[in-house]
Scaffold this active site. Sequence first.
Site, PDB file in Angstrom:
ATOM      1  N   GLY A  31       0.802  -1.216   0.000  1.00 27.17           N
ATOM      2  CA  GLY A  31       0.000   0.000   0.000  1.00 27.17           C
ATOM      3  C   GLY A  31       0.835   1.266   0.000  1.00 27.17           C
ATOM      4  N   LEU A  33       0.491   3.624  -2.132  1.00 31.59           N
ATOM      5  CA  LEU A  33       0.916   3.486  -3.522  1.00 31.59           C
ATOM      6  C   LEU A  33       1.366   4.812  -4.120  1.00 31.59           C
ATOM      7  CD1 LEU A  33      -1.866   1.060  -4.821  1.00 31.59           C
ATOM      8  CD2 LEU A  33       0.326   0.505  -3.757  1.00 31.59           C
ATOM      9  N   HIS A  37       4.641   2.043  -8.026  1.00 33.29           N
ATOM     10  CA  HIS A  37       3.728   0.900  -8.032  1.00 33.29           C
ATOM     11  C   HIS A  37       2.898   0.869  -9.315  1.00 33.29           C
ATOM     12  CE1 HIS A  37       4.208   1.480  -3.544  1.00 33.29           C
ATOM     13  NE2 HIS A  37       4.478   0.199  -3.673  1.00 33.29           N
ATOM     14  N   LYS A 151      14.037  -1.373  -7.123  1.00 27.82           N
ATOM     15  CA  LYS A 151      14.475  -0.644  -5.923  1.00 27.82           C
ATOM     16  C   LYS A 151      14.793  -1.604  -4.784  1.00 27.82           C
ATOM     17  CE  LYS A 151      11.711   1.650  -3.203  1.00 27.82           C
ATOM     18  NZ  LYS A 151      12.133   1.146  -1.845  1.00 27.82           N
ATOM     19  N   SER A 187       9.266   5.921  -3.129  1.00 24.84           N
ATOM     20  CA  SER A 187       9.080   4.978  -2.032  1.00 24.84           C
ATOM     21  C   SER A 187       7.895   5.416  -1.194  1.00 24.84           C
ATOM     22  CB  SER A 187      10.341   4.927  -1.155  1.00 24.84           C
ATOM     23  OG  SER A 187      10.098   4.226   0.053  1.00 24.84           O
ATOM     24  N   SER A 188       7.179   4.453  -0.645  1.00 28.57           N
ATOM     25  CA  SER A 188       6.071   4.778   0.251  1.00 28.57           C
ATOM     26  C   SER A 188       6.554   5.536   1.475  1.00 28.57           C
ATOM     27  CB  SER A 188       5.363   3.489   0.683  1.00 28.57           C
ATOM     28  OG  SER A 188       4.852   2.798  -0.435  1.00 28.57           O
ATOM     29  N   ARG A 189       7.805   5.352   1.836  1.00 25.50           N
ATOM     30  CA  ARG A 189       8.349   6.012   3.023  1.00 25.50           C
ATOM     31  C   ARG A 189       8.663   7.488   2.783  1.00 25.50           C
ATOM     32  NH1 ARG A 189      10.227   1.778   6.586  1.00 25.50           N
ATOM     33  NH2 ARG A 189      10.166  -0.236   5.530  1.00 25.50           N
TER      34      ARG A 189
END
Length: 287
Positions: A31, A33, A37, A151, A187-189
């Site tokens: 998730g 996203l 993604h 990644k 990145s989601s982060r």
Amino acid sequence: MYLFKTIKNLQRYLLACKNRNESIGFVPTMGALHEGHISLLAFAQQHCTLTVCSIFVNPTQFNEKEDFDKYPRTTEADIALLEQNGCKVLFLPDVEEIYPHPDNPAPVFDFGYLDKPMEGAHRPGHFNGVAQVVTRLLQIVQPHHLFMGQKDYQQYKIIDKMLQITQSPVVLHMCPTLREPSGLAMSSRNIRLSPKEREQAAHIYRALLLVQQSMEVLPPKQARMAALNYLEQHIQNAQPEYLEIVNAHTLERVQHWKDAAQTVVCTAVRVGNVRLIDNLLLPPQTT
């Protein structure tokens, strides 16, 4: 887009699709996203007639509870983004659906050296959790094709080895890393970075490019040190966990560029409280 929360309903739908000879592509995610993604989704759509995406924040691959608790969860926005980009099926299970018997032992794989360096050294148990959840999701979805991003290069190699060990017929595809205009890997982060931290985090990719630019004049050990020095000079309170130049197939550190037909430089850096990873496949060298 069809949204399924239970294995039973998902598999009933997918069985009907397979009976129509549809090829199934699978994009597993946790998730939060972003365009990276969506690029995986696009690759899957190019190769397959039906694309299944999953969103599941897997607790077994986090070796720090705080990291699991802070992992971004943006389910409503994720659903909207998938719908906008033509995803056909979303699997959105809870933990009990994936692990109905949590006391059962997880499968154990011998990955040789692949799970020892880099992420394996700094995140004990991480790849066991990754292999556990991917094995489970593949059992559920039973896709023809699996799409993962570059990644997470070491993770890609782990899953590739897992498919070999299990003699799985699933075809694994590695898709290129998507980057922000600054070069920062998507990145989601990244949403946890402050504006200043996001600006500084762009230097991670520039440090990898420095390694590539140094290949003609420096051996790997000195190129690595130059990149580490660059990170310390350009990121405030930089905390590189590792920066390694390794054989792209075995993940063993190389001493000379000619030691491997293909090398990759991989790094993990904490920027503020956010841990970011990135890598760059390097051009082959003969000298």
